[in-house]
Every structure is written in C-alpha cells, then in structure tokens.
Scaffold this active site. Structure first.
Site, PDB file in Angstrom:
ATOM      1  N   PHE A 156       0.814  -1.218   0.000  1.00 36.63           N
ATOM      2  CA  PHE A 156       0.000   0.000   0.000  1.00 36.63           C
ATOM      3  C   PHE A 156       0.845   1.265   0.000  1.00 36.63           C
ATOM      4  CE2 PHE A 156      -2.567  -3.152   2.500  1.00 36.63           C
ATOM      5  CZ  PHE A 156      -3.401  -3.504   1.463  1.00 36.63           C
ATOM      6  N   GLY A 158       0.201  -8.624  -4.040  1.00 37.35           N
ATOM      7  CA  GLY A 158      -1.141  -9.105  -3.717  1.00 37.35           C
ATOM      8  C   GLY A 158      -2.158  -8.641  -4.748  1.00 37.35           C
ATOM      9  N   GLY A 198       1.279  -0.069 -12.053  1.00 34.37           N
ATOM     10  CA  GLY A 198       1.990  -1.315 -12.317  1.00 34.37           C
ATOM     11  C   GLY A 198       1.422  -2.109 -13.471  1.00 34.37           C
ATOM     12  N   LYS A 240     -11.655 -10.586 -12.078  1.00 28.99           N
ATOM     13  CA  LYS A 240     -11.591 -11.117 -10.718  1.00 28.99           C
ATOM     14  C   LYS A 240     -10.564 -10.346  -9.879  1.00 28.99           C
ATOM     15  CE  LYS A 240     -12.110 -15.687  -9.275  1.00 28.99           C
ATOM     16  NZ  LYS A 240     -11.730 -17.094  -9.451  1.00 28.99           N
ATOM     17  N   GLN A 293      -9.145  -5.792  -6.179  1.00 25.37           N
ATOM     18  CA  GLN A 293      -8.517  -4.497  -5.920  1.00 25.37           C
ATOM     19  C   GLN A 293      -9.557  -3.483  -5.468  1.00 25.37           C
ATOM     20  OE1 GLN A 293      -5.135  -3.221  -6.137  1.00 25.37           O
ATOM     21  NE2 GLN A 293      -5.163  -5.365  -5.604  1.00 25.37           N
ATOM     22  N   LYS A 305      -5.769   1.083 -17.209  1.00 28.55           N
ATOM     23  CA  LYS A 305      -5.433   2.196 -16.313  1.00 28.55           C
ATOM     24  C   LYS A 305      -5.390   1.713 -14.859  1.00 28.55           C
ATOM     25  CE  LYS A 305      -7.386   6.246 -17.691  1.00 28.55           C
ATOM     26  NZ  LYS A 305      -8.486   7.150 -18.130  1.00 28.55           N
ATOM     27  N   GLU A 351      -6.210   2.078  -6.442  1.00 31.95           N
ATOM     28  CA  GLU A 351      -6.244   3.293  -5.628  1.00 31.95           C
ATOM     29  C   GLU A 351      -7.542   4.050  -5.821  1.00 31.95           C
ATOM     30  OE1 GLU A 351      -1.653   4.513  -5.092  1.00 31.95           O
ATOM     31  OE2 GLU A 351      -2.534   5.058  -7.009  1.00 31.95           O
TER      32      GLU A 351
END
Ligand SMILES: Cc1cc2nc3c(=O)[nH]c(=O)nc-3n(C[C@H](O)[C@H](O)[C@H](O)COP(=O)(O)OP(=O)(O)OC[C@H]3O[C@@H](n4cnc5c(N)ncnc54)[C@H](O)[C@@H]3O)c2cc1C
Ligand code: SF4
Lengths: 741, 330
Positions: A249, A475, A517, A626, A631, A694, A698
C-alpha cells in the site's frame, strides 16, 4: 540459436494509440476472471515471503528504538549488551537510515541514526543467535540522549507554503461573497498506517562483495539503487528478491531500515542476518499517511453551477523530506468553477515520516471535497448526484487541456440506477428502531500514470513462453495479468506461459505503486510479445496485424501453421519497453468512479454500520475482472476504515505513537464489511498506453469515505468533519443537534 | 523475551504448589505471552495449567461450576449457559475474536491485564507496570480509560467482557492457596487502583484460580450490550450487562453492571435498588443509570464515556424489559 535479445520493441507514448490491439487477439484469456497462477502456493503456505527462507546460520537482528522524539544519541551500553546471552553484535552505523526512502527516490534517504527525529526511530541493531535473545538485548539497551524540544502538531501558523504548490484563478473571495450558496468548512483527517499484512523484513547474505537480500519491496529497480547508495556499494553488486510481497500500500515503496541494517550486520558478521520488523516498528518507524487539515470553500449560483472552488490543505512531514501528501491533486480538475484556489502547506513535525499510502492525495482529499460538495448541494436544494452532474467540466478547468477520457457522468448516472439512489429520503427521515438509515454518494477520482518499464519474453522451441521482469506482485495479481497478456498476445494457452517476477536481476520495471503497475509492466510485456509476433509474421511473410495467434498456431489467410514449426527448433527472446511521453502532459489523464453507501447509525450509541457499498468505475480496459474486483473491494474496505475506524493516535506532549498494533489501530473487521457491488464501465483510453489499461486499486479507496460520511448526514442530519467518524464523535454531534432542536 | 523456566502441572495441586514456589500460571497464553514478549511482564518461571483437568463445566447447587481452564468458546457454546445465563454467552461472544476465544480460558480472562497503551510501552511512565513512575495516561491518550473508581495513580480499565456478565450474575471465584481454598464474590475480585495500581485483583502470590461458580439462574431477562469502534475484535468503549425480573408490571429484581468504565466491572446495590419496585420506564432507567454513574469523571478524551454509558445502560434495560425508547433516543 538466435542471439539473446535479438528482438526488441520500444514504444514511447507520444500520441494516442487507437489500434486497440487487445480487442483483436483471439486466445480469449484476457479480460477473463481467471485465478491467480500462484494462488495455490499462497493458500497452502508454500509461497515464501521475505522472512520465510533463512539460509543456514542466519542470525537475527532487532532494533533499539529511540524513546525521545528529537535530539541526539550520545551513548549506549553497547559493551554490556554484547555480553548478553547469544548477542553477536550491536550495530550502530552511520549508514543506517533515519527513515525509509520515498517512492522512486533511487538514492539513499537521510542516514545516520544518531540524530533523532521521532520516537521509535531505530538507533541501533542488536544481532543475536535467536530472535528472542536479540529482542531481549534490544530491550535492555539504555541509550543516552541529548534531547531537544519536538513539534508534534500541525500549527495554525508558521508552516511552509511552497510557491509551486499554490495556484489561483479568478477571485474566489468575491465569488464566495456574491454566490447564491456557499460552503466554507474545515475538515481534518488523522495520520494513518498502511497496516499491510506482512511486516517489513529482510534477509541479507554476502558472497564476497555481492549482496543478495530477500526483502519485502514494491519497486526493485529503485530499491537496488537506494540500498546500494545507502551501503556505499555499486548497484550491480546488489540483488533483491521479492517474489511474494504480503501487501505494501505504498509502505514498501522505498528501501527501509531493515534491509540496510541487515546488510550492514551480515557484512560485519560474515553470516546471513534476518531483520523482521515488529508490528510496532512498522507503525512507528516506516511511513504513515500524513494527518490533514483541509479548508473547502465552494460556491455556486442559484442553478447549482459552481462559481468558486477552493481547497487548501495543511499536512506534515519530517524535516527535509520532499514528499508531502498531495491532498489537492484531483481538486484542480474534477469540478468546474471559474474562481479557484489551491493551497498546500507543510509543517515539519517530529513524528513518523510521512510517505505515500494508497492513493496519496486523493484518498484523503477527494472524500473531503465530496463531503463539501454534499454540503453545498444541500444548501442549493439539489440532489447530490444531480449537483455533481451539473458541475462536470468539458475540459480540465485549471489548464484548459482536454481529458483523455472522462466518464464521471456515466459512473454517477449508471451507479445511481444500480444502487437505487431514488430511494434516498430527506435528511434524518428513515428509521428502524434505534437505527437511523441514510444513503450517500461521492465521486471517485484518481490521476492516471505510466512509468518506464521493461520485460522480456522467451519463446522456447516447444512453444512455451517465459515472461520476465523485476515487477512485483504485492497481492494485486501481477502474476495473473502478465501471464494472461503474454498468452493472449502470443496465442498460447495459459499453462504454456510462466511469469517470473520479483528479482532485481530481471529487466527493470515500473514496480508496484501509484496503480501504474499493470499499465506499465503490462505494456512492456505486450510490446515484447508484439516483437515476437512481428518475427513470427516475418517468417510467414505477412504483416504482424494480419496474423492471428491462437492455441499455439499462427493463422494467416486460410493457412494454419503450428508455432513450433515456425520456431523450427529455435528459441526467440524479445524485450519490450514502454516509456511515458507527451500523452502524459497533453491531456488530463484520470480514472473515474461513483460510490454509494447505505449506513445505519445508532441514535443511542453513535455506532455506524455500513449496510451496502456500491461502486461504478471507469478505469480503462479490465485485464482480469476477478483481480480487478479484488482491488476494488480492497480499496473500498480501505476507504471504510478511513471513514470510521482508522487513526494513528500520538501523545501530543511527547510524540509517542500510542496505537502501534492491530488491536489498537482498527482496520475494519469482516463484520464491518458489508456486501459490495462493483461495476466496471467499458472504457478505452487511447492516451493511456497501448493496452488502454489504467489504474484501479487506488481509485476504489478515493470515494468510499465521502459516500459513507454523506450517508451518515443523510441518516442523522449531522456532519462529522473530524475523521474518522467514531461512535464518540457521532453521538456527541447527535446530542448537540438534539440540544439545538 | 527473557529466558524462563517452563513446567507443566498435571493437577490443580501441582499447579498450586508451583505457584507457591513462585511460578506464574499460563493458560491460553493469549495475554501473558504478549506481555512477556514486550517484557511488560517478566516471570522467571511458568507453570502451564492446561492439563490440570480444571476444564469441566458441572452443575452445582442448581447453578454451575466452571473450571478455570474452560475455554471461552466452549463456555459460550455450552447449552445450559445459553439457556439459563444467556448474558454470559453474549458477553463472551462480544469479546476478542473466534481464534482467541478458542484459546482463552475462564481464569485467564478474569486475570487479563489492562489495554492502556502506556502500560504496554516500556518508555512511558506507568504506575501499574512500574510502581512510582507516574501515570502518563492521566493527561495523555486516554480515550479508552476509566471514569469511575480511578485514582491519581491510575485511570486504567479492566477491559474484559466476560467478567461484566459474571458480576451481574453474582458469580464467585474459587481460589486455592497455601492455606486451602477460599471463595470471593466476583464483584470483589478486581481491585480499584488506589495507591496500588500494580495489583489488579485480590489474588495473592501463590494462589491460583480453580474456577468460577454461578448461583441458580434468576430467570430474569438478560441483555449484554457492548459499544465498540468496530464490530468485532475491539475492546469495549463501554458495555452494559443487565439482568432484570419484572412481575406484574413491576421490577422485582435488577442487576446492572457497566464494563470498561473502571478497573473493575461497575455495579452498585444502590443503583439496582433504584429500579426495584418501580415500573419499567425510561425515567426509571435513567435514574438507575445516574445512580450507577454517580461520581463519574472524565479525563479529557474519555469524557464521552459518561453519556455513552448512561445511554447504553438505559438501552439495555429497555431491551430487557421490552420498553420502546427508540422514538426519543436522547
Ligand atoms: C487482540 C485481542 C483482543 C481481545 N479482545 C477482547 C475483548 O474484546 N474482550 C475480552 O474480554 N477480552 C479480549 N481479549 C483478551 C482475551 O480475552 C484474553 O487474552 C484471554 O481471555 C486471556 O486468557 P488466557 O487463558 O489466554 O490467559 P493467559 O494469557 O494464559 O493468562 C493471563 C493471565 O491469567 C493468569 N492465569 C491464567 N490461568 C490462571 C489460573 N488458573 N489461576 C491464576 N492465574 C491464572 C496468568 O498468570 C496471566 O497472568 C483480547 C485479546 C487480544 C489479544
Ligand atoms: S492508567 Fe494505569 S496502566 Fe495506564 S499509564 Fe496510568 S498507571 Fe499505567
């Protein structure tokens, strides 16, 4: 055999890419809800995290922490400690860190632990044969200090106001004066901790002048540079292994205490050393999200069109740190208003270093903007969804640049429909026994980024592919999506593609951070695959765009050729490299969403139960529904925690952190988490990258807290402006409101 | 963690003998081990009491005798407890997490230490941990701290749930010491800090807890209400345990206990008596709550507890007696 890396494809995002190649491929494994390939290893405990593999003879290090907040260490009973059972060394080295590096620093952070800037700062490392011995000796340390006064609270005046971080257009003061409706509110949010599952840990081993370190890191190419610089060795002599990372995080963006200290101790002792941070160290000595004080000044005309938008923020950090929570990051471009003010002020405090935490800026800025928008909508007598819809600009209102894609309106409209927004009643109108029921909405916004990233794909003669990059999977699902991408592009079944990550000897990637990422590392994998496709097409004598790869075959026209035949015993290796370019500046890139919450508030105790959370997001191509959903629900739980329960409490007399474990720092428990619905709108942003993918993780935590706090208002009529909305604050506000009424 | 000697006792007698020689009992270890890792507690010798056979629940004089080693999860699930003392089941289930309740024991739960963060921080002044060093919580981070029965030396709470129910249920603690057995009413088991905050309860050195006894069920309506920052795995901000009997529209018996407001579960005969003889009503409940909270005092961050405890107790009483107070919740 071809020469390794004969093939390569480099692409800079200078202009929009509307080829949408991933809509034309045929393997049909991308955008499918596939399981993580490493999932079975993780759920059976066979995926080894940083501190779960110790070379023979590993010794254990535990930090001595400062109990004062500011000053100098002038001495320590090191001789006595060295004599304690099992103790091998007491390391007090000027190369040890004051605080972890900030994300993408690529160089050593402030070093020398003898100068103290906060309580809990590691000032020495005790190394012993066993963890228990090291810990006991560390607790027996008696440092001597020359203590100085510390600052622990963001002051009301006397802070830094960097000119570059301020902006204004028009005249907000007079707009506020002339407006039909206005809001001028102060909100505060507390310092927060990342509270990732795996505490930071490092196991260091030297082989001659070469260091190999297993650590829990998010961004290996920067971390290698930071570690090498801290130790004073060449980067090529440092290798970091982070095959699995138990969450970060943002808390593991930069190299941290444990890696540097483990390396120093291992060099000194000539044996492997493990340093695993205690949860207390993680909370008090790594990084935190800054507390914020925010002033919102919003005003509109009688039609509910914003005429002014002011957002000023006060945050804190340690002396000399360049990062400060960019609270107003999305405020410049989310909503309309000709008269604008953005303010950013920084206080230097003697508490834990402030750093990036999931959606730095928006995670605490957006919810507050959304609460203030709710306040203004109410004053204007306009439904909050409608009010937002009236204020979505055509283009970035601060710079005049076009949006790369802006589907906020669609998110709000479709999200409202799915949630049943029309059932929202008047404020304080719905009741079930002692429980007051309310609905709330908030927009979610987060800037979208692309970073340099490289990957290789090796295609073996038997038609198996190996993807390699130093990208990490914290994760998030990197293993899954990169495997899917390569399989899709190369027309291979999933089980014929293997992805290797988390080794700094592999091609340097963006790393995991800022939700860039998937887009960055993914693009590099796509480009490497495209290079291989070009080679395959060349061998078939056709153009790359005219060849279809599926199930290990190349199809062009009506001819089907097995890949193995095309490879003809040869191994092909290609490198892909993505580089951000003009599309990052020419247009305003962001991801968008609308979030809805239903809450029940006890009129007796002030406890808040979130009953439902819904979200609709437009965040580019979804590579795996999934992992993307995971996320999002993770982000929404994060948002729920920031709305209701999470807070780092410092003793303001001396800067001590009093919430240093997971019993006191309250992340939501399972029972706190309601059913959640996540909907993705189809979105293709040609400016983002060749994949049109994209950031996701977050975005999801940016609106949640706003929706929840607005729902509390709808339920009760009160506004909690001091986050989190714990029972004591809620009941006090309810009592005060009843007293007035 | 400091080195220590570890022995295992296979009977209550053996455990008591070891305790007499200075060994510290360890049961589930869910509290003691944490404290030992932080060196807040540093026993030289541990006696593992898990195999003493004190893990039975038996009927006794119409009530129950609960062995010291009965796990919290087992006690909460026990059929008779759920039927006749539902308050106890609910209080236990409101505490900790399933994993911890599977491990935690009846005696260990009573003996658990405060969660005051200064108590856990060797760098802070704390009279409970280090007598005479001061109390950093008094003017510090004290949102979770006590409002009743405090002293200038300590404002910590007893943080547990189970004991709050046990106090309302008039349970007794069975203790074995060098001079044989003794029984202490649970309401007198935990101590107020006074000038000895290091002593949480009346257990003397060399004594161990054998079990807890419950008297005959009262047949009253029982409610446990816990207010906390999140829905599970959080200690109470305040909690209320009530056991009330109503006959012919009048309250004939009442037991009201508040948790997390003092160094012990907080009950007073006077407050109980306020209700006896009156009709269940909001006003009566408020009078009783005010009586029970008499003398309550906040220390800054925990001022809210006074009002919250009052509201919570009134709500628990309303729930137990079926009175609807929701319409005018203030
Ligand atoms: C994160 C967390 C959250 C929690 N939340 C709650 C909560 O919400 N509500 C709640 O009530 N509790 C809560 N607890 C506390 C938990 O209930 C206690 O830790 C547990 O009950 C202790 O029991 P144990 O058997 O593990 O005790 P141990 O840790 O083994 O021992 C605790 C103490 O009891 C003594 N002891 C044990 N047995 C005997 C005996 N027979 N005679 C004399 N002394 C003895 C030990 O010497 C030691 O001093 C929580 C704990 C944690 C870690
Ligand atoms: S309240 Fe009690 S336990 Fe907490 S610091 Fe003060 S003396 Fe120690």
């Amino acid at each position: 055999m071809m020469d390794d890396m004969d093939l390569s494809l480099h692409h800079k995002m200078e202009e929009k890419d509307e080829r949408n190649q991933l809509d034309q491929t045929a393997q049909d494994v991308l955008s499918k809800p596939l399981d993580r390939p490493e999932g079975p290893l993780k759920v059976t405990g066979r995926a080894t995290y940083a501190d779960e593999e110790h070379p023979e003879g590993t010794a254990h290090g535990v930090f001595v922490r400062s109990t004062v907040a500011h000053g100098w260490v002038t001495g320590m009973n090191t001789a006595a400690l060295r004599k304690m059972p099992g103790v091998l060394a007491v390391v007090r080295d000027a190369k040890m860190l004051r605080n972890p590096a900030q994300g993408t620093a690529g160089e050593a952070p402030v070093q020398n632990p003898n100068e103290i800037f906060y309580v809990g700062q590691p000032i020495a490392l005790v190394v012993a044969e066993t963890l228990e011995q090291a810990r006991h000796a560390a607790l027996a340390a008696r440092p001597k200090y020359e203590a100085k006064d510390g600052e622990f609270e963001v002051p009301l005046e006397d802070y830094e106001t960097p000119p570059k971080k301020q902006s204004s257009e028009g005249d907000l003061d007079s707009a506020m004066g002339q407006a039909a409706h206005s809001v001028d509110s102060i909100y505060t949010t507390p310092a927060m901790g990342h509270a990732m599952m795996e505490p930071h840990a490092a196991v260091a081993q030297w082989d001659g002048g070469k260091l190999t370190i297993r650590a829990s890191c998010q961004m290996l190419k920067y971390n290698v540079a930071e570690l090498a610089d801290s130790l004073g060795v060449k980067a090529k002599n440092v290798r970091i292994l982070s095959p699995y990372v138990g969450g970060g995080f943002g808390g593991k963006l930069g190299i941290s205490h444990e890696a540097v200290a483990a390396a120093l101790a291992a060099r000194k002792l000539k044996r492997p050393v493990s340093v695993a941070l205690h949860r207390r160290n993680v909370f008090e000595a790594t990084t935190r999200r800054s507390e914020t004080r925010q002033r919102l000044r919003l005003c509109c005309d009688d039609q509910g069109h914003l005429t002014g938008f002011g957002h000023e923020a006060w945050v804190s950090s340690l002396h000399g740190e360049s990062f400060s929570e960019p609270v107003t990051q999305a405020s410049s471009f989310t909503y309309a208003g000709d008269n604008r003010v953005i303010g950013h002020h920084i206080a230097r405090l003697n508490i834990t270093c402030a750093g990036s935490m999931r959606a730095p800026g928006e995670a605490v800025g957006v919810p507050i903007v959304e609460c203030a928008m709710d306040e203004l909508a109410e004053k204007a007598g306009i439904d909050p969804v409608d009010f937002r819809l009236r204020n979505i600009p055509e283009k970035d209102p601060s710079t005049g640049k076009p949006y790369s894609s802006n589907r906020l309106a669609d998110c709000l409209t479709e999200g409202a429909k799915a949630f049943g927004w029309e059932k929202r009643g008047e404020v304080a109108h719905q009741r079930e026994g002692e429980w007051l029921i309310g609905l709330g909405v908030a927009s979610a916004v987060r800037v979208n980024m692309l970073m340099n990233s490289e990957a290789t794909i090796t295609l073996d003669p038997d038609g198996h592919a190996v993807v390699e990059t130093d990208m990490t999977d914290i994760g998030t699902g990197s293993y899954a999506i990169l495997t899917q991408l390569a399989a899709e592009m190369l027309g291979l079944p999933m089980d014929r593609v293997k992805t290797v990550l988390g080794d700094s000897d592999l091609p340097p990637s963006s790393g995991s951070g800022g939700s860039f990422g998937a887009a960055s590392a993914g693009s590099s994998v796509m480009l490497a695959a495209r290079a291989l496709r070009e080679k395959i097409a060349e061998r078939l004598g056709v153009e790359e765009k005219d060849v279809t790869l599926k199930d290990g075959n190349a199809i062009s026209g009506n001819k089907v050729t097995p890949l193995t035949e095309i490879l003809a015993g040869e191994r092909l290796k290609a490198k892909g490299e993505i580089e951000p370019g003009a599309t990052g500046d020419d247009v305003r890139q962001a991801t968008w969403g609308a979030q809805f919450a239903e809450v029940a508030v006890s009129a007796i105790t002030g406890e808040v139960r979130v009953r439902r959370l819904d979200a609709t997001f437009a965040c580019g191509r979804i590579l795996n529904p999934k992992t993307a959903r995971s996320q999002c629900i993770g982000g929404m739980v994060f948002g729920l925690g920031s709305a209701l329960t999470e807070e780092l409490s410092y003793d303001l007399r001396n800067g001590r952190l009093m919430t240093r474990d997971l019993a006191d720092y309250h992340i939501p428990s399972n029972l706190d988490v309601p059913p959640m619905n996540v909907t993705f709108l189809e979105d293709r942003d040609p400016y983002a990258n060749p994949m049109q993918a994209k950031g996701i993780g977050e975005l999801a935590c940016c609106g949640t807290a706003g929706a929840i706090l607005n729902a509390i208002h709808n339920a009760t009529g009160i506004r909690v402006r001091d986050f989190p909305a714990t029972p004591d604050k809620v009941i006090e506000a309810i009592e005060a409101a009843q007293g007035q009424g | 963690m400091r080195d220590f000697v570890y022995d295992r006792a296979d009977s209550a007698d053996a455990a008591q003998t070891a305790a007499k020689e200075g060994a510290r009992a360890i049961a589930g270890g869910t509290n003691l081990l944490d404290l030992m890792k932080h060196e807040v507690e540093t026993p030289d010798r541990l006696i593992d009491v898990n195999r003493t056979g004190l893990d039975q629940i038996e009927e006794a004089d119409g009530g129950l005798r609960i062995g010291a080693l009965v796990r919290n999860a087992d006690l909460a699930a026990e059929e008779r407890v759920r039927r006749d003392w539902p308050l106890l089941s609910r209080a236990i289930l409101a505490g900790a997490s399933p994993q911890i309740r599977n491990r935690a024991t009846t005696a260990g739960n009573l003996m658990q230490r405060t969660r005051c963060a200064y108590f856990y921080d060797l760098g802070s002044a704390c009279n409970k941990r280090s007598p005479g060093s001061g109390c950093d919580a008094l003017n510090g981070v004290n949102r979770m701290h006590a409002i009743l029965g405090t002293s200038e030396h300590c404002i910590a709470t007893y943080p547990g749930d189970m004991a709050v129910a046990l106090v309302a249920l008039d349970a007794e603690v069975e203790i074995a010491g060098a001079n044989g057995k003794r029984t202490v009413p649970i309401a007198e088991f935990h101590r107020l800090p006074g000038d000895r905050p290091d002593r949480d309860n009346v257990l003397e050195d060399g004594e161990i807890i054998l079990g807890v006894t419950l008297p005959k069920p009262t047949g009253g309506a029982q409610v446990y209400r816990k207010v906390r920052d999140r829905r599970s795995y959080a200690f109470a901000l305040v909690s209320a345990a009530v056991d009330v009997t109503v006959e012919d529209g009048k309250i004939t018996r009442a037991a009201l206990t508040l948790g997390s407001v003092a160094a012990k579960p907080w009950r007073s005969n006077e407050a109980d008596k306020v209700l006896v003889g009156s009709e269940p009503s909001r006003k009566a409940f408020e009078n009783a709550a005010d009586r029970l909270l008499q003398g309550a005092q906040g220390h800054g961050e925990n001022d809210y507890k006074i009002g919250l405890a009052r509201r919570t107790l009134v709500a628990a009483l309303a729930e137990a007696t079926g009175i609807d107070i929701a319409g005018d919740a203030a």
